[in-house]
Scaffold this motif. Structure first.
Motif, short mmCIF file in Angstrom:
data_model
loop_
_atom_site.label_atom_id
_atom_site.label_comp_id
_atom_site.label_asym_id
_atom_site.label_seq_id
_atom_site.Cartn_x
_atom_site.Cartn_y
_atom_site.Cartn_z
N GLU A 64 0.73 -0.78 0.36
CA GLU A 64 -0.07 -0.13 -0.37
C GLU A 64 0.66 0.91 -0.01
OE1 GLU A 64 -0.64 -2.59 2.39
OE2 GLU A 64 -2.51 -2.57 2.72
N ASN A 103 -4.37 -4.79 -1.54
CA ASN A 103 -5.44 -4.86 -1.34
C ASN A 103 -6.71 -6.01 -0.99
OD1 ASN A 103 -8.81 -4.42 -2.02
ND2 ASN A 103 -7.77 -2.29 -2.76
N TYR A 110 -13.25 -3.73 0.20
CA TYR A 110 -12.67 -3.64 -0.79
C TYR A 110 -12.19 -1.85 -1.31
CZ TYR A 110 -12.30 -3.17 -5.49
OH TYR A 110 -11.99 -3.03 -7.69
N PRO A 111 -11.24 -1.02 -0.48
CA PRO A 111 -10.72 0.25 -0.55
C PRO A 111 -9.93 0.35 -2.07
CG PRO A 111 -9.05 -1.44 0.73
CD PRO A 111 -10.41 -1.73 0.52
N ASP A 112 -10.34 2.11 -1.69
CA ASP A 112 -9.59 2.16 -3.37
C ASP A 112 -7.79 1.94 -3.07
OD1 ASP A 112 -11.98 3.32 -3.75
OD2 ASP A 112 -11.58 5.20 -2.48
N LYS A 156 -12.84 -1.59 -9.72
CA LYS A 156 -11.86 0.36 -8.83
C LYS A 156 -11.03 0.90 -8.82
CE LYS A 156 -14.29 1.23 -3.99
NZ LYS A 156 -14.72 1.27 -2.94
N PRO A 158 -7.35 2.25 -11.02
CA PRO A 158 -7.68 3.22 -11.96
C PRO A 158 -6.80 2.45 -13.08
CG PRO A 158 -5.84 3.42 -10.88
CD PRO A 158 -6.78 1.78 -9.68
#
Length: 264
Positions: A64, A103, A110-112, A156, A158
């Protein structure tokens, strides 16, 4: 496991995994497959990837905070894709470099994806693409190559930002509007054309002419990657138009023999 020299200059640490073998027929990887770890902690994911007997591994793990750990040398075949297929190739592990992105995934909130983590993924992928001559359209998600059983890295992730940085193939998704939608169980020549278009892009669906479960899974995977605003596995006009635009903009490295205006 003995350590090794990392293949990428952006790697911060090496954690050798015993879970690898030789690529079949000495194949050189020309694909990148992105995953999420889908576990509650990065430490737990790393332990699983680096423990003998788990039958799973990846070449890289992106934390992260943007740190990158290499677990398997790029020349070796990591065990990350499982039962998967793309463009008729059923040995994705031999064809690809596997990157696990920390993640917890859909089942655990399921966070960004943090921007620092995404920037690290971009830097890592750009180096691999340069070294391995990976075409943009062969930077894929696990869901793309295994749509019946995987969702990662998911809607999510990108993908647009990656493509803007030169990593991956992407077009502006067509707007979602009310209109005709292809539903499970229906059959038509138009559905056959949809299936053939998905197959041409690489998705492992079958040209049955019926909107079956395999097709629905393929459409949902396509939506997660290319039309993430709504992921329902239903081929609406937005999905069809986005797919057509992708096929029209494919690089010359992929077969362009079928006229795009004949796909639907």
């Amino acid at each position: 496991m003995p350590s090794f020299t990392p293949d990428s200059s952006v790697v911060s640490d090496v954690r050798p995994s015993p879970n690898f073998n030789e690529r079949k027929a000495n194949r050189q990887p020309d694909m990148i497959v992105l995953h999420y770890t889908g576990m509650s902690s990065a430490a737990g994911a790393l332990k699983k990837l680096c423990t003998a007997g788990t039958e799973t591994s990846a070449h890289y793990v992106v934390m992260e905070d943007g740190n990158i750990i290499q677990c398997v040398r790029e020349n070796d075949r990591a065990w990350h894709a499982g039962s998967a297929s793309w463009n008729g190739d059923n040995d994705i592990n031999s064809a690809s470099i596997g990157i696990q992105i920390v993640n917890p995934g859909h089942d655990l909130g399921y966070p960004d994806f943090p921007l620092r983590q995404v920037a690290a993924v971009i830097a890592l992928c750009k180096g691999i693409m340069l070294r391995r001559k990976v075409p943009k359209h062969r930077v894929l998600g696990h869901a793309d190559v295994a749509p019946a059983r995987r969702k990662d890295p998911g809607e999510k992730f990108p993908w647009r930002l990656l493509a803007d940085s030169g990593v991956g193939h992407f077009v502006e998704p067509a707007p979602i509007m009310n209109g005709d939608r292809k539903l499970l169980g229906t059959a038509s020549e138009e559905i056959m054309s949809l299936q053939r278009a998905l197959i041409r892009y690489g998705y492992p669906v079958l040209p049955t002419g019926q909107y079956d479960g395999v097709t629905m899974d393929g459409v949902a995977a396509f939506q997660r990657h290319f039309r993430p605003e709504r992921v329902d596995g239903i081929a609406d006009q937005s999905t069809l138009t986005t797919l057509r635009n992708l096929l029209e903009t494919l690089s010359s490295e992929q077969d362009q023999s079928a006229p795009a205006n004949a796909l639907f």
